[in-house]
Design an enzyme around this catalytic site. Structure first.
Site, PDB file in Angstrom:
ATOM      1  N   ARG A 151       0.870  -1.178   0.000  1.00 47.86           N
ATOM      2  CA  ARG A 151       0.000   0.000   0.000  1.00 47.86           C
ATOM      3  C   ARG A 151       0.901   1.221   0.000  1.00 47.86           C
ATOM      4  NH1 ARG A 151      -2.076  -3.481   4.166  1.00 47.86           N
ATOM      5  NH2 ARG A 151      -4.133  -4.328   3.639  1.00 47.86           N
ATOM      6  N   LYS A 175      -2.199  -2.400   8.072  1.00 46.05           N
ATOM      7  CA  LYS A 175      -3.411  -1.957   8.755  1.00 46.05           C
ATOM      8  C   LYS A 175      -3.527  -2.611  10.123  1.00 46.05           C
ATOM      9  CE  LYS A 175      -6.326  -0.733   4.816  1.00 46.05           C
ATOM     10  NZ  LYS A 175      -7.607  -0.975   4.131  1.00 46.05           N
ATOM     11  N   HIS A 247      -1.807   1.884  -5.901  1.00 46.96           N
ATOM     12  CA  HIS A 247      -2.659   0.706  -5.759  1.00 46.96           C
ATOM     13  C   HIS A 247      -2.739  -0.092  -7.059  1.00 46.96           C
ATOM     14  CE1 HIS A 247      -4.440  -0.296  -1.967  1.00 46.96           C
ATOM     15  NE2 HIS A 247      -5.427  -0.933  -2.564  1.00 46.96           N
ATOM     16  N   ARG A 250      -0.137  -2.540  -6.772  1.00 49.15           N
ATOM     17  CA  ARG A 250      -0.550  -3.581  -5.819  1.00 49.15           C
ATOM     18  C   ARG A 250      -1.483  -4.582  -6.502  1.00 49.15           C
ATOM     19  NH1 ARG A 250      -1.114  -4.685  -0.247  1.00 49.15           N
ATOM     20  NH2 ARG A 250      -3.240  -5.079   0.495  1.00 49.15           N
ATOM     21  N   HIS A 273      -4.058  -9.048   3.719  1.00 49.93           N
ATOM     22  CA  HIS A 273      -5.520  -9.039   3.807  1.00 49.93           C
ATOM     23  C   HIS A 273      -5.968  -9.836   5.029  1.00 49.93           C
ATOM     24  CE1 HIS A 273      -6.111  -8.240  -0.779  1.00 49.93           C
ATOM     25  NE2 HIS A 273      -5.946  -7.139  -0.093  1.00 49.93           N
ATOM     26  N   TYR A 282      -8.983 -11.168  -7.073  1.00 50.61           N
ATOM     27  CA  TYR A 282      -7.955 -11.352  -8.086  1.00 50.61           C
ATOM     28  C   TYR A 282      -8.160 -12.642  -8.879  1.00 50.61           C
ATOM     29  CZ  TYR A 282      -5.913  -7.427  -5.716  1.00 50.61           C
ATOM     30  OH  TYR A 282      -5.734  -6.186  -5.174  1.00 50.61           O
TER      31      TYR A 282
END
Length: 301
Positions: A151, A175, A247, A250, A273, A282
């Site tokens: 990110r 995150k 992104h 990414r 994730h 994806y």
């Protein structure tokens, strides 16, 4: 210590932000996003405080958001913020019934993210001017973004002490302050080291920025905006019409891995994730790519 004013929105929002920061350890960007969601609720609400709102009023506000043309995806995201807010209010015993509990999110569509083909990434790299001071740094940025699927916040916060080049890994704090180890490719290592040895070591570094890998010419860590500008400028020079952002790299990283047969769980771990359902988009993108390939090249299509 601030006085508890249980009759004001400001008090509950401040308490919520403190909870997100101190107990959930969220980043400043995430906290601001939650705050925006709750402020939107306050703007539309007739009730004087959040604890006075009913489920019917919440439903009415969502209907208003729909009528002004807000997309189902945006409505769903905002509602998710409200649910987190009311979950906090329940946790702190400010109310006994959650008005959002029975509110269902609008039907959303999973947007297939834009990706770059490998030749487009190569074209973009070819447009880097290595005669300029920042050329080697920009090459290293692109190589690291594409090699590691970071990110933009993770890229600008990347520290030299977390770059284990000899072992082929970097340590990323993502995150929720969760740390993960991400493999880094040889090209990314090569240009990161080149940047460290030929460019970065000539910069007068500001106090507190000594460990950040990527710096601007003033010796401070790069801003998110600067990374966006670098990529947008290179995309224009390369004649790429797609919207290119950090992104995008990414998405391209994940898509190219899936296309190559990579294990979904491994990609999930590398992307950081929390849920594999986020990574599964994806696989949809991979199928879309395969269908496009058949339609373009199969003689019966």
């Amino acid at each position: 210590m601030p006085k508890k004013d249980l009759n004001s929105w400001k008090f509950y929002i401040r308490e919520f932000k403190d909870y997100l920061k101190l107990e959930r350890s969220l980043s400043e960007n995430s906290i601001m996003a939650y705050e925006r969601d709750v402020l939107k609720l306050q703007n539309y609400a007739q009730s004087p405080t959040p604890i006075a709102i009913t489920d019917s009023e919440i439903s009415k506000i969502i209907k208003e958001l729909n009528e002004i043309g807000l997309s189902p995806n945006s409505q769903s995201r905002i509602l998710s913020g409200w649910k987190a807010f009311y979950k906090f209010l329940l946790l702190e015993d400010y109310l006994e019934i959650d008005p959002t509990e029975l509110i269902e999110s609008p039907q959303t569509t999973r947007k297939i993210p834009e990706v770059l083909h490998f030749h487009e990434i190569e074209n973009l790299i070819q447009c880097i001017d290595h005669s300029k001071e920042e050329g080697t740094r920009n090459r290293a940025i692109i190589e690291v973004l594409y090699s590691c699927g970071l990110r933009v916040s993770e890229l600008i916060e990347l520290q030299i002490s977390n770059c284990h080049f000899n072992e082929g890994f970097i340590s990323i704090t993502g995150k929720g302050n969760k740390t993960r180890l991400v493999p880094i490719g040889l090209e990314a290592i090569k240009y990161a080291k080149l940047y460290l040895e030929t460019t970065r070591n000539h910069i007068l570094i500001k106090d507190g920025h000594e460990d950040f890998l990527f710096l601007n010419r003033r010796g401070q860590k790069l801003s998110r905006v600067m990374v966006f500008i670098i990529l947008k400028d290179l995309a224009e020079k390369a004649g790429i019409k797609k919207k290119v952002s950090p992104h995008t790299f990414r998405h391209s990283f994940a898509t190219h891995l899936i296309e190559g047969g990579a294990d979904l769980r491994a990609v999930q771990d590398m992307l950081g994730h929390a849920s594999i359902t986020t990574t599964e988009i994806y696989t949809h993108l991979d199928k879309a790519f395969l269908r496009q390939t058949i339609e373009q090249f199969h003689p019966r299509s």
